[in-house]
Design a protein around this motif. Structure first.
Motif, PDB file in Angstrom:
ATOM      1  N   TYR A 241     -55.892 -10.830 -40.634  1.00 30.75           N
ATOM      2  CA  TYR A 241     -57.204 -10.306 -40.990  1.00 30.75           C
ATOM      3  C   TYR A 241     -57.474 -10.547 -42.471  1.00 30.75           C
ATOM      4  O   TYR A 241     -56.612 -10.296 -43.323  1.00 30.75           O
ATOM      5  CB  TYR A 241     -57.276  -8.812 -40.689  1.00 30.75           C
TER       6      TYR A 241
ATOM      7  N   ARG B 193     -63.006 -10.699 -41.077  1.00 29.94           N
ATOM      8  CA  ARG B 193     -62.745 -11.457 -39.851  1.00 29.94           C
ATOM      9  C   ARG B 193     -61.247 -11.655 -39.662  1.00 29.94           C
ATOM     10  O   ARG B 193     -60.491 -11.707 -40.623  1.00 29.94           O
ATOM     11  CB  ARG B 193     -63.323 -12.867 -39.926  1.00 29.94           C
ATOM     12  N   VAL B 194     -60.884 -11.875 -38.407  1.00 28.63           N
ATOM     13  CA  VAL B 194     -59.544 -12.352 -38.074  1.00 28.63           C
ATOM     14  C   VAL B 194     -59.611 -13.871 -38.137  1.00 28.63           C
ATOM     15  O   VAL B 194     -60.525 -14.493 -37.584  1.00 28.63           O
ATOM     16  CB  VAL B 194     -59.101 -11.878 -36.671  1.00 28.63           C
TER      17      VAL B 194
ATOM     18  N   ALA C 201     -62.120 -19.354 -37.914  1.00 30.65           N
ATOM     19  CA  ALA C 201     -62.367 -17.994 -37.453  1.00 30.65           C
ATOM     20  C   ALA C 201     -61.759 -17.875 -36.057  1.00 30.65           C
ATOM     21  O   ALA C 201     -61.936 -18.760 -35.216  1.00 30.65           O
ATOM     22  CB  ALA C 201     -63.867 -17.714 -37.416  1.00 30.65           C
ATOM     23  N   ALA C 202     -61.026 -16.816 -35.824  1.00 32.04           N
ATOM     24  CA  ALA C 202     -60.374 -16.625 -34.525  1.00 32.04           C
ATOM     25  C   ALA C 202     -61.413 -16.371 -33.443  1.00 32.04           C
ATOM     26  O   ALA C 202     -62.381 -15.645 -33.663  1.00 32.04           O
ATOM     27  CB  ALA C 202     -59.392 -15.465 -34.597  1.00 32.04           C
TER      28      ALA C 202
ATOM     29  N   ARG D 266     -62.458 -15.073 -29.452  1.00 32.29           N
ATOM     30  CA  ARG D 266     -62.350 -13.776 -28.778  1.00 32.29           C
ATOM     31  C   ARG D 266     -60.926 -13.439 -28.351  1.00 32.29           C
ATOM     32  O   ARG D 266     -60.432 -12.340 -28.602  1.00 32.29           O
ATOM     33  CB  ARG D 266     -63.281 -13.767 -27.562  1.00 32.29           C
TER      34      ARG D 266
ATOM     35  N   ARG E  62     -58.675 -12.834 -31.403  1.00 38.17           N
ATOM     36  CA  ARG E  62     -59.012 -11.555 -32.042  1.00 38.17           C
ATOM     37  C   ARG E  62     -58.397 -10.406 -31.252  1.00 38.17           C
ATOM     38  O   ARG E  62     -57.811  -9.482 -31.823  1.00 38.17           O
ATOM     39  CB  ARG E  62     -60.525 -11.373 -32.154  1.00 38.17           C
TER      40      ARG E  62
ATOM     41  N   TYR F  57     -54.696 -10.292 -31.833  1.00 36.05           N
ATOM     42  CA  TYR F  57     -54.381  -9.710 -33.142  1.00 36.05           C
ATOM     43  C   TYR F  57     -54.461  -8.185 -33.083  1.00 36.05           C
ATOM     44  O   TYR F  57     -53.537  -7.487 -33.494  1.00 36.05           O
ATOM     45  CB  TYR F  57     -55.322 -10.245 -34.223  1.00 36.05           C
ATOM     46  N   TRP F  58     -55.572  -7.679 -32.597  1.00 39.54           N
ATOM     47  CA  TRP F  58     -55.763  -6.226 -32.589  1.00 39.54           C
ATOM     48  C   TRP F  58     -54.786  -5.526 -31.655  1.00 39.54           C
ATOM     49  O   TRP F  58     -54.450  -4.367 -31.861  1.00 39.54           O
ATOM     50  CB  TRP F  58     -57.215  -5.864 -32.259  1.00 39.54           C
TER      51      TRP F  58
ATOM     52  N   GLU G  98     -55.513 -19.764 -27.877  1.00 36.16           N
ATOM     53  CA  GLU G  98     -56.975 -19.846 -27.844  1.00 36.16           C
ATOM     54  C   GLU G  98     -57.403 -20.758 -26.707  1.00 36.16           C
ATOM     55  O   GLU G  98     -56.728 -21.710 -26.367  1.00 36.16           O
ATOM     56  CB  GLU G  98     -57.487 -20.406 -29.176  1.00 36.16           C
TER      57      GLU G  98
END
Length: 122
Positions: A73, A79-80, A103-104, A106, A109, A112-113, A121
């Protein structure tokens, strides 16, 4: 990803404390939308470095022999980002150099979270 390591050091534990960006690589990430289309995000090297240095980053081996992909992040970008970095020597030695960043999407992201490093991806 489990089992990924350099000389017995898990990739997630590699010492990454600084990332240097050459003028060429900085220009590369700053002009992504111009090269790839308006749906893309231009990335500032500071943002990519912040993501690579994120204490909650997820790290996996890159496709290059001495490279890793870092999902982290960037507070400045809010952004991630997915950042590709490589070392000037065999990891864990050498200094980290910036290769590219995006930019990562969906799925990344969400990974990551949720703290998962193994999602790829689309």
């Amino acid at each position: 990803m489990a089992g990924e390591e350099f000389d017995g050091i898990p990739v997630g534990e590699l010492p990454i404390d600084e990332v240097a960006w050459s003028d060429e690589r900085a220009k590369h990430i700053r002009t992504r939308a111009e090269r790839k289309g308006p749906a893309e995000v231009n990335i500032e090297p500071l943002w990519a470095s912040e993501a690579a240095l994120d204490p909650n980053r997820l790290v996996r081996r890159g496709t290059g022999r001495e490279s890793v992909e870092v999902l982290g992040y960037s507070p400045s970008a809010r952004r991630v980002l997915l950042v590709w970095i490589y070392t000037t020597e065999h990891p864990p030695g050498g200094s980290w150099q910036g290769g590219s960043a995006i930019a990562a999407g969906r799925r990344l992201r969400a990974a990551y979270w949720e703290g998962r490093a193994d999602d790829r991806e689309d």
